[in-house]
Design an enzyme around this catalytic site. Structure first.
Site, PDB file in Angstrom:
ATOM      1  N   ASN A  12      -7.511   1.010  10.012  1.00 25.50           N
ATOM      2  CA  ASN A  12      -7.578   1.883   8.837  1.00 25.50           C
ATOM      3  C   ASN A  12      -7.715   1.113   7.521  1.00 25.50           C
ATOM      4  O   ASN A  12      -8.552   1.417   6.691  1.00 25.50           O
ATOM      5  CB  ASN A  12      -6.368   2.824   8.795  1.00 25.50           C
ATOM      6  CG  ASN A  12      -5.047   2.097   8.776  1.00 25.50           C
ATOM      7  OD1 ASN A  12      -4.912   0.989   9.287  1.00 25.50           O
ATOM      8  ND2 ASN A  12      -4.049   2.718   8.184  1.00 25.50           N
ATOM      9  N   GLU A  31       4.841  -2.717  11.875  1.00 26.50           N
ATOM     10  CA  GLU A  31       4.666  -1.665  10.865  1.00 26.50           C
ATOM     11  C   GLU A  31       3.957  -0.521  11.565  1.00 26.50           C
ATOM     12  O   GLU A  31       2.782  -0.632  11.917  1.00 26.50           O
ATOM     13  CB  GLU A  31       3.878  -2.205   9.669  1.00 26.50           C
ATOM     14  CG  GLU A  31       4.020  -1.318   8.442  1.00 26.50           C
ATOM     15  CD  GLU A  31       2.821  -0.426   8.257  1.00 26.50           C
ATOM     16  OE1 GLU A  31       2.936   0.774   8.588  1.00 26.50           O
ATOM     17  OE2 GLU A  31       1.787  -0.911   7.792  1.00 26.50           O
ATOM     18  N   CYS A  91      -0.929   4.651   6.932  1.00 29.21           N
ATOM     19  CA  CYS A  91       0.423   4.845   7.458  1.00 29.21           C
ATOM     20  C   CYS A  91       1.343   5.453   6.405  1.00 29.21           C
ATOM     21  O   CYS A  91       2.298   6.156   6.739  1.00 29.21           O
ATOM     22  CB  CYS A  91       0.986   3.521   7.947  1.00 29.21           C
ATOM     23  SG  CYS A  91       0.937   2.206   6.696  1.00 29.21           S
TER      24      CYS A  91
END
Length: 490
Positions: A152, A251, A285
């Site tokens: 992403n 993460e 995220c």
């Protein structure tokens, strides 16, 4: 910088992978084939780790100014190739020009911060409980770090591990996501090759997760695995790493809250929510997942938000004024459309969008959503906003903390202390008052709580992750061991 990315990079050499399979890289908007790479197999991965292990031994001994010089040269190379990097982010990751430019800037900040690390490997001299003893604490590199980068924000989220790892004396092996092998991996091989990084310190293996995904974790060489991606995959990596007593920096996913209290500046809150929800199509995220709005201002907020969202330009990310581009692949589109349908079946109403053209999903807004509907329960990771009303502080805090995620969030209130008090009670690693959830600064700790991950990136906090401490004591005068030794003289 080299611009032919049809090969992998091991021990300073561009070479074809040894797997029988090929990795076809396509533009998510046009479907155009960008490059095809012969994939790496387990033998290639082993060669990469062995090269890294050998090279790291000498790199760890290098003077700090030598390490810093490589990082500073990498900064120069990045600046010189800004348009190339932005072009690849647009055509490979589906980034809009706006997002790609911001991602480049954020990555540059990471690199600049990392360039200070060679002179921040601080130790300590501490007192001892023993007469004549001196206690020393040294900070050393871990050794070799395995990095699994996401699709992403591939360039930024890869460099935030690569640059600190190298600057602190480690070597790295990178496995980029299959959708973004160039911006998440091969660009760095080219960049650091041009910056003069010694051979073997940075290796990029482009391969399928089914073929080398577990092995990059379980291989005996890496001391730490840095992974950015989904929570289920992160948990699997954590299990594999734990079995081998490896450190992890994870993460993971988020179900981030955006809370609008009754006294909030509605116009400011709407602007913040638009950015935090639709920036990079919501494929971040930290993107807002649930927008909680106090019932007294819910209708006014909803009308303004829907009107402004309807003006967002979506489509071709290569056009400079496009604000919402394509999702990374059709699977993501279909997954989100399924959750939209399920949420509508449970009583929610689509007020904007809800349809897709290829991989481009229209900016979408739903009202009448409750906290137990599919779009609220699941991480959306797309340009879909859900508006949930609430009546009291206690209610919204309980709803915000319902799910086992805690990455980022935001609270809006005209009363800073009120907003801050609510923010303190949200179980999350990062939260912002009168802003939105997508914030990342190279010198501030980045990471989540609960199912959103382990460890912290950026600044002094990533130094803690990517280094280890060694206690070395020096006995300057003869130590007396008392009766234990005295008895041996009899």
């Amino acid at each position: 910088m080299k611009t032919d990315f049809s090969k992998i990079f091991i021990n300073g050499e561009w070479t074809s992978g040894s797997s029988d399979s090929q990795m076809k890289n396509t533009n998510p908007f046009t479907g155009e084939e960008l490059v095809t790479t012969q994939a790496a197999d387990k033998n290639d991965l082993d060669a990469a780790y062995k090269a890294a292990e050998t090279a790291q031994l000498e790199w760890a001994k290098e003077l700090p100014q030598a390490k810093q010089a490589v990082m500073e040269k990498a900064i120069e190379v990045m600046k010189e190739n800004k348009e190339l990097i932005i072009e690849w982010l647009i055509k490979e990751a589906g980034s809009t020009k706006i997002k790609a430019t911001v991602e480049f800037g954020a990555s540059m900040n990471i690199l600049k911060e990392a360039a200070t690390f060679p002179f921040r490997m601080e130790g300590k001299i501490m007192p001892s409980q023993q007469p004549g003893k001196e206690n020393r604490v040294y900070r050393n590199p871990l050794g070799v770090i395995g990095i699994i980068s996401p699709w992403n924000f591939p360039f930024h989220l890869a460099i935030r591990s690569i640059a600190p790892a190298l600057a602190t004396g480690n070597a790295v092996v990178i496995k980029p996501a299959t959708d973004t092998p160039v911006t998440g991996g091969l660009l760095f091989a080219s960049l650091f090759e041009a910056a003069g990084l010694p051979k073997g310190l940075l290796n990029v293996v482009v391969g399928r997760g089914s073929e080398i995904g577990d092995d990059i974790v379980t291989h005996p060489t890496p001391r730490l695995i840095s992974f950015t991606g989904s929570t289920p995959v992160g948990k699997h990596i954590g299990e594999l790493a734990g079995g081998a007593l490896k450190k992890t920096a994870l993460e993971l996913g988020g179900n981030n809250n955006f809370i609008v209290l009754e006294d909030a500046d509605i116009d400011q809150a709407v602007e913040s929510a638009l950015f935090g929800k639709f920036y990079h199509q919501g494929q971040i995220c930290m993107s807002i997942n649930r927008i909680f709005v106090h019932k007294d201002i819910y209708d006014e907020f909803a009308e303004q938000f829907i009107e402004r969202a309807g003006k967002l330009k979506y489509g071709n990310p290569a056009e400079a004024d496009t604000q919402v581009g394509p999702l990374i692949n059709r699977d993501q589109v279909d997954r989100i459309l399924k959750d939209i349908d399920a949420t509508v079946e449970q009583g929610a109403k689509i007020r904007l969008g809800g349809k897709a053209d290829g991989n481009v999903l229209q900016p979408t807004v739903l009202t009448g959503v409750t906290n137990d509907m599919p779009l609220a329960e699941n991480e959306i990771f797309g340009p879909v906003a859900i508006l949930i009303p609430f009546e009291s502080d206690e209610e919204v805090i309980e709803q915000a903390n319902k799910y086992p995620f805690g990455l980022s969030g935001a609270v809006h209130s005209a009363n800073i202390e009120h907003g801050t008090n609510i923010a303190h009670q949200i179980e999350t690693g990062m939260i912002h008052v009168n802003d939105q959830s997508v914030n990342d600064e190279a010198h501030m700790p980045f990471g989540g709580e609960k199912d959103s991950g382990l460890g912290r990136f950026n600044g002094e906090w990533v130094l803690e992750e990517f280094t280890t401490l060694k206690w070395l004591s020096v006995q300057h005068q003869r130590r007396q061991y008392g009766a234990f030794v005295d008895n041996t003289k009899k």
